[in-house]
Enzyme design. Structure first.
Site, PDB file in Angstrom:
ATOM      1  N   ASP A 186     -34.362 -34.820 -10.046  1.00  0.00           N
ATOM      2  CA  ASP A 186     -35.057 -33.778 -10.699  1.00  0.00           C
ATOM      3  C   ASP A 186     -34.086 -32.474 -11.033  1.00  0.00           C
ATOM      4  O   ASP A 186     -34.193 -31.617 -10.426  1.00  0.00           O
ATOM      5  CB  ASP A 186     -36.165 -33.214  -9.900  1.00  0.00           C
ATOM      6  N   GLU A 192     -38.297 -35.680 -17.424  1.00  0.00           N
ATOM      7  CA  GLU A 192     -38.518 -35.837 -16.161  1.00  0.00           C
ATOM      8  C   GLU A 192     -38.510 -37.139 -15.467  1.00  0.00           C
ATOM      9  O   GLU A 192     -38.624 -37.964 -16.263  1.00  0.00           O
ATOM     10  CB  GLU A 192     -39.909 -35.061 -15.740  1.00  0.00           C
ATOM     11  N   ASP A 222     -32.191 -26.008 -13.792  1.00  0.00           N
ATOM     12  CA  ASP A 222     -32.436 -25.397 -12.654  1.00  0.00           C
ATOM     13  C   ASP A 222     -32.697 -26.625 -11.594  1.00  0.00           C
ATOM     14  O   ASP A 222     -33.257 -27.580 -12.069  1.00  0.00           O
ATOM     15  CB  ASP A 222     -33.269 -24.328 -12.462  1.00  0.00           C
ATOM     16  N   GLU A 282     -37.356 -23.872 -14.955  1.00  0.00           N
ATOM     17  CA  GLU A 282     -38.674 -24.728 -14.763  1.00  0.00           C
ATOM     18  C   GLU A 282     -39.350 -25.011 -13.637  1.00  0.00           C
ATOM     19  O   GLU A 282     -40.600 -24.937 -13.825  1.00  0.00           O
ATOM     20  CB  GLU A 282     -38.199 -26.035 -15.170  1.00  0.00           C
ATOM     21  N   GLU A 283     -38.390 -24.930 -12.598  1.00  0.00           N
ATOM     22  CA  GLU A 283     -38.938 -25.035 -11.415  1.00  0.00           C
ATOM     23  C   GLU A 283     -39.928 -23.859 -10.699  1.00  0.00           C
ATOM     24  O   GLU A 283     -40.657 -23.964  -9.778  1.00  0.00           O
ATOM     25  CB  GLU A 283     -38.066 -25.415 -10.458  1.00  0.00           C
ATOM     26  N   HIS A 296     -34.339 -29.472 -18.019  1.00  0.00           N
ATOM     27  CA  HIS A 296     -34.267 -28.210 -17.259  1.00  0.00           C
ATOM     28  C   HIS A 296     -32.731 -28.447 -16.561  1.00  0.00           C
ATOM     29  O   HIS A 296     -32.321 -29.505 -15.729  1.00  0.00           O
ATOM     30  CB  HIS A 296     -35.309 -27.646 -16.388  1.00  0.00           C
TER      31      HIS A 296
END
Length: 374
Positions: A101, A161, A71, A133-134, A69
């Protein structure tokens, strides 16, 4: 470009969850196209943010998805010793929001692109980069829905991740919801003329606690800590002053589910209790904030064996945090988690990743490419 240089570019984009991401999408697209990679930019329904899907190698063959991701969480917390959106290098550490992350993973993958593009791949590698995603994996479902037109059925998906470059086979599912209850305001000396929204919510909170206590009794899946599904009240907001009858109250709930349990269903008894408040004159709004399923990949699945071979380390059974992997698995694609960095550094001031971790991830991606030439 080296991974650290690419990471510096990515960290410089303030691609905070819930905000437009055109700048980071445009940069990644340009980088990939420079290396001859065809890129599909897939706008989401929000209209101001997009997913990216790109294929290296033959589209007509079945290959592997490399997923991450774009974001990051906000960086408003105190404790940063430098600008979180400007990469800071100290010895072997690279500091900045998203370094672990998970822009570090993206940087390692993008650094491997020139070598991958030069390989005689017989199976393709697909880069699937998502937004928000967050916020509960909001972007990737739109991309997964379009996979049938973008590629043949993938052999598997690797979600990058931070795992310390050790493959992970399972995680819990999650659902979150916001309840808003509206009553009627008034002076606290005349409760008979108002409708106290906090009092109304009290019964819902009691129901939520009872459900949380019930889940402790199982069913169990002992690869997780704790080994049962869970439910919690995360936030409660309401009222203006002690002498004003509160006319609204807002509560956020979260459920985390073991494999085979729908996390949204764990919240169903709480929702039912909340909606019954309408019979007492309250207005009730239940908003689903996010939901994604658990991941559970069999120990002897080919994808698990492949990642063990690529990393040289035995896969771990489970982690406590959630990822997009469960969504790929629900779509019929085997999925596994493996990426650089330590989840313990994420969402904290002075988040960092090690240069060696980036190099190890790049080596893993290039080794995957080499396997796809056979």
């Amino acid at each position: 470009m080296q991974a650290a240089e690419i990471l510096g570019k990515l960290v410089g984009f303030r691609s905070v969850v819930g905000l437009p991401n055109n700048d980071v999408v445009s940069w990644i697209r340009g980088y990939l196209e420079t290396h001859g990679i065809a890129v599909d930019v897939l706008p989401g329904p929000e209209g101001d943010r997009s997913n990216i899907f790109a294929t290296i190698g033959p589209k007509e063959a079945r290959g592997y998805i490399i997923s991450g991701h774009m974001d990051v969480v906000p960086a408003a917390e105190t404790g940063w010793t430098s600008d979180p959106f400007r990469l800071r290098v100290e010895a072997d550490r690279l500091y900045g929001r998203g370094t672990t992350d998970m822009k570090g993973f993206l940087a390692a993958v993008l650094a491997a692109v020139p070598k991958l593009a030069a390989m005689p791949l017989r199976r393709p590698l697909h880069l699937a980069l998502s937004y928000d995603e967050e916020a509960g994996c909001r972007g990737v479902p739109h991309m997964i829905a379009r996979l049938p037109e973008l590629c043949r059925q993938p052999l598997g998906a690797i979600i990058g991740e931070p795992t310390g470059m050790r493959a992970i086979r399972a995680h819990k599912g999650k659902a979150a919801a916001r309840l808003t209850v509206r009553g009627r305001s008034g002076h606290s000396s005349r409760p008979d003329q108002g409708l106290n929204a906090i009092h109304g919510v009290a019964g819902v909170l009691t129901q939520a606690v009872a459900e949380a206590d019930r889940l402790v009794g199982g069913p169990f899946e002992h690869v997780f800590e704790p080994p049962y599904s869970s439910l919690q009240i995360g936030t409660v907001k309401g009222g203006q002053a002690v002498n004003i009858i509160p006319d609204s109250c807002e509560v956020e709930f979260e459920a985390r589910a073991i494999s085979g349990v729908d996390p949204a269903e764990l919240l169903a008894p709480v929702r039912k209790t909340a909606e019954a408040l309408t019979t007492l004159g309250f207005e009730v709004e239940w908003q689903e904030l996010s939901a994604y399923p658990a991941l559970s990949l069999e120990p002897h699945a080919p994808l698990a064996a492949l990642l063990e071979e690529l990393t040289g380390r035995e896969a771990l059974p489970a982690v406590s945090y959630g990822t997009e992997a469960g969504l790929f698995q629900r779509a019929g694609i085997d999925a596994i988690i493996c990426g650089p960095g330590d989840i313990g550094r994420a969402h904290k001031p002075d988040e960092y990743i090690l240069i060696d971790e980036l190099m190890a991830c790049r080596a893993m991606v290039e080794a995957l490419g080499a396997r796809c030439t056979a």
